[in-house]
Design an enzyme around this catalytic site. Structure first.
Site, PDB file in Angstrom:
ATOM      1  N   SER A  67      56.440  86.575  27.727  1.00  0.00           N
ATOM      2  CA  SER A  67      55.720  86.129  28.921  1.00  0.00           C
ATOM      3  C   SER A  67      56.648  86.097  30.133  1.00  0.00           C
ATOM      4  O   SER A  67      57.866  85.970  30.006  1.00  0.00           O
ATOM      5  CB  SER A  67      55.133  84.736  28.709  1.00  0.00           C
TER       6      SER A  67
HETATM    7  N1  SAH Z   1      55.059  83.009  23.524  1.00  0.00           N
HETATM    8  C1  SAH Z   1      55.468  84.394  23.497  1.00  0.00           C
HETATM    9  C2  SAH Z   1      54.426  85.299  24.150  1.00  0.00           C
HETATM   10  C3  SAH Z   1      54.061  86.395  23.235  1.00  0.00           C
HETATM   11  S1  SAH Z   1      52.643  87.357  23.652  1.00  0.00           S
HETATM   12  C4  SAH Z   1      56.847  84.584  24.096  1.00  0.00           C
HETATM   13  O1  SAH Z   1      57.405  83.631  24.651  1.00  0.00           O
HETATM   14  O2  SAH Z   1      57.411  85.671  23.979  1.00  0.00           O
HETATM   15  C5  SAH Z   1      51.422  86.641  22.585  1.00  0.00           C
HETATM   16  C6  SAH Z   1      51.681  86.690  21.101  1.00  0.00           C
HETATM   17  O3  SAH Z   1      50.545  86.093  20.465  1.00  0.00           O
HETATM   18  C7  SAH Z   1      51.846  88.065  20.489  1.00  0.00           C
HETATM   19  O4  SAH Z   1      53.056  88.117  19.782  1.00  0.00           O
HETATM   20  C8  SAH Z   1      50.643  88.196  19.543  1.00  0.00           C
HETATM   21  O5  SAH Z   1      50.917  88.932  18.369  1.00  0.00           O
HETATM   22  C9  SAH Z   1      50.351  86.732  19.220  1.00  0.00           C
HETATM   23  N2  SAH Z   1      48.986  86.433  18.770  1.00  0.00           N
HETATM   24  C10 SAH Z   1      47.807  86.967  19.191  1.00  0.00           C
HETATM   25  N3  SAH Z   1      46.776  86.424  18.511  1.00  0.00           N
HETATM   26  C11 SAH Z   1      47.304  85.517  17.641  1.00  0.00           C
HETATM   27  C12 SAH Z   1      46.755  84.650  16.653  1.00  0.00           C
HETATM   28  N4  SAH Z   1      45.449  84.609  16.382  1.00  0.00           N
HETATM   29  N5  SAH Z   1      47.607  83.860  15.952  1.00  0.00           N
HETATM   30  C13 SAH Z   1      48.955  83.903  16.178  1.00  0.00           C
HETATM   31  N6  SAH Z   1      49.536  84.716  17.081  1.00  0.00           N
HETATM   32  C14 SAH Z   1      48.729  85.518  17.803  1.00  0.00           C
END
Ligand code: SAH
Length: 218
Positions: A67
């Site tokens: 993010s």
């Molecule tokens: N918090 C992260 C942002 C990652 S982007 C950071 O600091 O880098 C969002 C993430 O959510 C992705 O890795 C995606 O695979 C995950 N995601 C999407 N749907 C999800 C779900 N139902 N359960 C767990 N993770 C999920």
């Protein structure tokens, strides 16, 4: 390959990033301090070394992103984390947001649905500095019923709706910060479970996240 050195140049770029994030309206000093201290370039491939401290999202593989620092700061500030709060994070991704939560005092339980990202994060040596973070491979829509209830829940992917099971896993008085929407843009919402069990909803700015998807991916 991940970078391993945190140089004076990186530290200087982090201070500039803090100024940028502050300039966009973040006022919580603990959150700003976390951004100043955590080497974001460690969470990215060394190919991103030159740009790691720009206030932007970057690819982390598997079609996912780390993010934008402003977004991480915004969600963390809205969550109002207190020391020793039990925080459930949905969407571990790079684990940058998880370390920011840990740095502001949270005990973090973070879930990732993609096996490869989960394994990659598990092998990331820097995270050993954060023993207050527990990593789980699973579907965030289900939450972690056996570890709850939680003081706070943070969703870092675009949710099509507010998952009912996650509301259930909030303590009375607990709060959830969640970007809600099915298009390119989502509304940041803060949901508070009032002690009587009634739910209060507040709406904040618009953001753009990768989608929250049901089920695990192996
Ligand atoms: N918090 C992260 C942002 C990652 S982007 C950071 O600091 O880098 C969002 C993430 O959510 C992705 O890795 C995606 O695979 C995950 N995601 C999407 N749907 C999800 C779900 N139902 N359960 C767990 N993770 C999920």
């Amino acid at each position: 390959m991940r970078p391993v050195e945190d140089t004076y140049r990186h530290k200087g770029l982090r201070r500039k990033l803090v100024d940028t994030v502050r300039g966009k309206g973040i006022t919580d000093e603990r959150v700003l301090e976390a951004i100043a201290n955590i080497p974001r370039h460690f969470f990215l491939d060394s190919a991103f070394d030159e740009v790691a401290y720009e206030d932007r999202a970057f690819p982390i593989g598997e079609g996912q992103t780390i993010s934008q620092p402003y977004t991480v700061a915004y969600q963390t500030q809205l969550l109002g984390v207190k020391n020793f709060d039990k925080v459930l994070e949905i969407g571990t991704g790079s684990a940058y947001q998880a370390t920011v939560l840990a740095a502001v005092g949270a005990q973090v339980f973070t879930i990732e649905r993609q096996k490869k990202l989960f394994e990659n994060t598990r092998a990331f040596a820097y995270l050993k500095k954060f023993p207050s973070i527990k990593f789980f491979y699973g579907d965030g829509f289900e939450g972690l019923p056996t570890y709850g209830p939680f003081d706070k829940v943070i969703i870092t992917a675009a949710a099509p709706h507010v998952p009912e099971k996650l509301i259930q896993q909030l303590k009375p008085g607990g709060m959830m910060v969640i970007p809600v929407g099915i298009g390119d843009v989502q509304q940041m919402r803060r949901i508070t479970k009032l002690p009587e069990g009634v739910v209060k909803e507040e709406v904040f700015d618009n953001f753009s996240f990768v989608p929250m998807i049901e089920g695990k991916r192996s």
